[in-house]
Design a protein around this motif. Structure first.
Motif, PDB file in Angstrom:
ATOM      1  N   VAL A  18       0.845  -1.199   0.000  1.00  0.00           N
ATOM      2  CA  VAL A  18       0.000   0.000   0.000  1.00  0.00           C
ATOM      3  C   VAL A  18       0.876   1.244   0.000  1.00  0.00           C
ATOM      4  CG1 VAL A  18      -1.635   1.353   1.375  1.00  0.00           C
ATOM      5  CG2 VAL A  18      -1.958  -1.116   1.133  1.00  0.00           C
ATOM      6  N   ARG A  19       0.508   2.189  -0.838  1.00  0.00           N
ATOM      7  CA  ARG A  19       1.195   3.477  -0.900  1.00  0.00           C
ATOM      8  C   ARG A  19       0.226   4.555  -0.460  1.00  0.00           C
ATOM      9  NH1 ARG A  19       4.747   0.984  -0.042  1.00  0.00           N
ATOM     10  NH2 ARG A  19       6.156   0.018  -1.511  1.00  0.00           N
ATOM     11  N   TRP A  20       0.649   5.353   0.468  1.00  0.00           N
ATOM     12  CA  TRP A  20      -0.201   6.414   1.002  1.00  0.00           C
ATOM     13  C   TRP A  20      -0.100   7.614   0.068  1.00  0.00           C
ATOM     14  CZ3 TRP A  20      -2.622   3.516   4.128  1.00  0.00           C
ATOM     15  CH2 TRP A  20      -1.955   2.496   4.792  1.00  0.00           C
ATOM     16  N   THR A  85       8.725   7.656   7.110  1.00  0.00           N
ATOM     17  CA  THR A  85       8.510   7.313   5.707  1.00  0.00           C
ATOM     18  C   THR A  85       7.055   7.119   5.330  1.00  0.00           C
ATOM     19  OG1 THR A  85       8.803   4.961   6.168  1.00  0.00           O
ATOM     20  CG2 THR A  85      10.764   6.184   5.523  1.00  0.00           C
ATOM     21  N   VAL A  86       6.157   7.060   6.297  1.00  0.00           N
ATOM     22  CA  VAL A  86       4.746   6.808   6.003  1.00  0.00           C
ATOM     23  C   VAL A  86       3.959   8.110   6.100  1.00  0.00           C
ATOM     24  CG1 VAL A  86       2.693   5.568   6.761  1.00  0.00           C
ATOM     25  CG2 VAL A  86       4.893   4.439   6.813  1.00  0.00           C
ATOM     26  N   GLY A  87       3.059   8.323   5.160  1.00  0.00           N
ATOM     27  CA  GLY A  87       2.233   9.523   5.154  1.00  0.00           C
ATOM     28  C   GLY A  87       1.150   9.469   6.215  1.00  0.00           C
ATOM     29  N   GLY A  88       0.206  10.387   6.120  1.00  0.00           N
ATOM     30  CA  GLY A  88      -0.851  10.506   7.111  1.00  0.00           C
ATOM     31  C   GLY A  88      -1.793   9.322   7.154  1.00  0.00           C
ATOM     32  N   PHE A  89      -2.297   9.046   8.329  1.00  0.00           N
ATOM     33  CA  PHE A  89      -3.323   8.035   8.591  1.00  0.00           C
ATOM     34  C   PHE A  89      -2.946   6.628   8.127  1.00  0.00           C
ATOM     35  CE2 PHE A  89      -5.704  12.055   7.805  1.00  0.00           C
ATOM     36  CZ  PHE A  89      -5.980  12.331   9.123  1.00  0.00           C
ATOM     37  N   PRO A  90      -1.762   6.143   8.458  1.00  0.00           N
ATOM     38  CA  PRO A  90      -1.425   4.764   8.060  1.00  0.00           C
ATOM     39  C   PRO A  90      -2.253   3.756   8.855  1.00  0.00           C
ATOM     40  CG  PRO A  90       0.224   5.611   9.546  1.00  0.00           C
ATOM     41  CD  PRO A  90      -0.718   6.749   9.251  1.00  0.00           C
ATOM     42  N   ILE A  91      -2.318   2.544   8.350  1.00  0.00           N
ATOM     43  CA  ILE A  91      -3.017   1.486   9.086  1.00  0.00           C
ATOM     44  C   ILE A  91      -2.205   1.198  10.350  1.00  0.00           C
ATOM     45  CG2 ILE A  91      -1.910  -0.418   7.854  1.00  0.00           C
ATOM     46  CD1 ILE A  91      -4.648  -1.857   7.984  1.00  0.00           C
ATOM     47  N   ARG A  92      -2.878   1.130  11.454  1.00  0.00           N
ATOM     48  CA  ARG A  92      -2.196   0.872  12.728  1.00  0.00           C
ATOM     49  C   ARG A  92      -1.667  -0.559  12.756  1.00  0.00           C
ATOM     50  NH1 ARG A  92      -6.659   3.382  16.893  1.00  0.00           N
ATOM     51  NH2 ARG A  92      -6.499   5.525  16.136  1.00  0.00           N
ATOM     52  N   PRO A  93      -0.467  -0.759  13.306  1.00  0.00           N
ATOM     53  CA  PRO A  93       0.066  -2.123  13.389  1.00  0.00           C
ATOM     54  C   PRO A  93      -0.873  -3.085  14.110  1.00  0.00           C
ATOM     55  CG  PRO A  93       1.808  -0.547  13.790  1.00  0.00           C
ATOM     56  CD  PRO A  93       0.518   0.234  13.727  1.00  0.00           C
ATOM     57  N   ALA A  94      -1.562  -2.621  15.144  1.00  0.00           N
ATOM     58  CA  ALA A  94      -2.503  -3.507  15.856  1.00  0.00           C
ATOM     59  C   ALA A  94      -3.646  -3.931  14.944  1.00  0.00           C
ATOM     60  CB  ALA A  94      -3.047  -2.815  17.101  1.00  0.00           C
ATOM     61  N   HIS A  95      -4.137  -3.023  14.086  1.00  0.00           N
ATOM     62  CA  HIS A  95      -5.201  -3.367  13.145  1.00  0.00           C
ATOM     63  C   HIS A  95      -4.657  -4.316  12.082  1.00  0.00           C
ATOM     64  CE1 HIS A  95      -7.446   0.656  14.063  1.00  0.00           C
ATOM     65  NE2 HIS A  95      -7.347  -0.125  15.122  1.00  0.00           N
ATOM     66  N   ALA A  96      -3.448  -4.050  11.611  1.00  0.00           N
ATOM     67  CA  ALA A  96      -2.837  -4.927  10.613  1.00  0.00           C
ATOM     68  C   ALA A  96      -2.657  -6.331  11.180  1.00  0.00           C
ATOM     69  CB  ALA A  96      -1.499  -4.350  10.155  1.00  0.00           C
ATOM     70  N   MET A 126      -9.750  -0.525   0.702  1.00  0.00           N
ATOM     71  CA  MET A 126      -9.860   0.917   0.952  1.00  0.00           C
ATOM     72  C   MET A 126      -8.481   1.563   1.079  1.00  0.00           C
ATOM     73  SD  MET A 126      -9.830   3.546   3.434  1.00  0.00           S
ATOM     74  CE  MET A 126     -10.080   2.852   5.050  1.00  0.00           C
ATOM     75  N   VAL A 127      -7.585   0.976   1.873  1.00  0.00           N
ATOM     76  CA  VAL A 127      -6.262   1.582   2.002  1.00  0.00           C
ATOM     77  C   VAL A 127      -5.479   1.449   0.699  1.00  0.00           C
ATOM     78  CG1 VAL A 127      -6.163   1.392   4.517  1.00  0.00           C
ATOM     79  CG2 VAL A 127      -5.180  -0.429   3.124  1.00  0.00           C
ATOM     80  N   GLY A 128      -5.777   0.417  -0.070  1.00  0.00           N
ATOM     81  CA  GLY A 128      -5.127   0.251  -1.357  1.00  0.00           C
ATOM     82  C   GLY A 128      -5.548   1.273  -2.396  1.00  0.00           C
ATOM     83  N   ARG A 129      -6.619   2.007  -2.111  1.00  0.00           N
ATOM     84  CA  ARG A 129      -7.101   3.036  -3.033  1.00  0.00           C
ATOM     85  C   ARG A 129      -6.563   4.414  -2.648  1.00  0.00           C
ATOM     86  NH1 ARG A 129     -10.738   0.993  -6.688  1.00  0.00           N
ATOM     87  NH2 ARG A 129     -11.821   2.942  -7.151  1.00  0.00           N
ATOM     88  N   GLY A 130      -5.398   4.430  -2.031  1.00  0.00           N
ATOM     89  CA  GLY A 130      -4.705   5.696  -1.887  1.00  0.00           C
ATOM     90  C   GLY A 130      -4.411   6.193  -0.500  1.00  0.00           C
ATOM     91  N   GLY A 131      -4.902   5.599   0.519  1.00  0.00           N
ATOM     92  CA  GLY A 131      -4.577   6.175   1.812  1.00  0.00           C
ATOM     93  C   GLY A 131      -5.112   5.387   2.971  1.00  0.00           C
ATOM     94  N   GLY A 132      -4.747   5.842   4.122  1.00  0.00           N
ATOM     95  CA  GLY A 132      -5.125   5.176   5.353  1.00  0.00           C
ATOM     96  C   GLY A 132      -6.318   5.818   6.014  1.00  0.00           C
ATOM     97  N   TYR A 133      -6.336   5.726   7.311  1.00  0.00           N
ATOM     98  CA  TYR A 133      -7.458   6.195   8.111  1.00  0.00           C
ATOM     99  C   TYR A 133      -6.978   6.340   9.543  1.00  0.00           C
ATOM    100  CZ  TYR A 133      -7.355   1.494   9.798  1.00  0.00           C
ATOM    101  OH  TYR A 133      -6.923   0.324  10.367  1.00  0.00           O
TER     102      TYR A 133
END
Length: 175
Positions: A18-20, A85-96, A126-133
């Motif tokens: 995934v790329r943010w 290196t990660v942009g805004g709203f990355p997926i949290r490691p706990a969620h991953a 959803m995260v694969g479509r451009g960003g996190g949350y």
């Protein structure tokens, strides 16, 4: 004990790919909203089915289905976030980790509950479509607006929405 190591590894690779991209996230805001809604619906249905309502929508569905499911900690360590290196709203490691544990169940969920869809596919798409949350105060924040989480019961009662690529692309054309 059920552990599909290959499936867990594939999910880690998918999450790492995934790329943010803030502009892509904006361009996909309608489909990302649709995917968030479907993620909440699916995880609510699973939470009710396996008795994992506490902590929903990121409750341990995999552990509720098979308490002994295990994922190599070294595999999960690959998902740790480097803030530089990660942009805004990355997926949290706990969620991953919750998503990877689910993947490690392999076909077990479909065997036990064939009527329920994969709970995490909408979130990963959803995260694969451009960003996190991010998640805060009863909302999932997508960067351009907030989506109310609601209750398990109300989300589980929603009708499913299609999340195939063509439908998602069509939704974004109207944005």
């Amino acid at each position: 004990m059920v552990t599909d190591t290959a499936a867990a590894e594939r999910m880690v690779d998918r999450l790492l790919a995934v790329r943010w991209d803030e502009s892509a996230a904006r361009a996909h805001r309608r489909s990302r909203g649709r995917l968030t809604r479907e993620f909440l619906r699916r995880t609510a249905q699973w939470a009710l089915a396996v008795g994992a309502e506490e902590g929903w929508p990121f409750s341990d569905l995999a552990g509720a289905l098979d308490r002994e499911v295990a994922v190599d900690p070294a595999l999960l360590a690959k998902l740790e976030i480097d803030g530089a290196t990660v942009g805004g709203f990355p997926i949290r490691p706990a969620h991953a980790a919750v998503i990877v544990r689910w993947a490690a169940l392999g076909d077990l969920p479909r065997q036990r509950f064939p009527e329920l869809d994969d709970p995490y596919e909408p979130l990963v798409t959803m995260v694969g479509r451009g960003g996190g949350y991010s998640v805060a105060k009863g909302f999932i924040e997508l960067g351009y607006g907030s989506f109310p989480i609601g209750s398990v019961a109300e989300r589980a009662a929603l009708e499913p929405v299609p999340i195939d690529e063509a439908t998602l692309d069509q939704a974004d054309q109207g944005s």
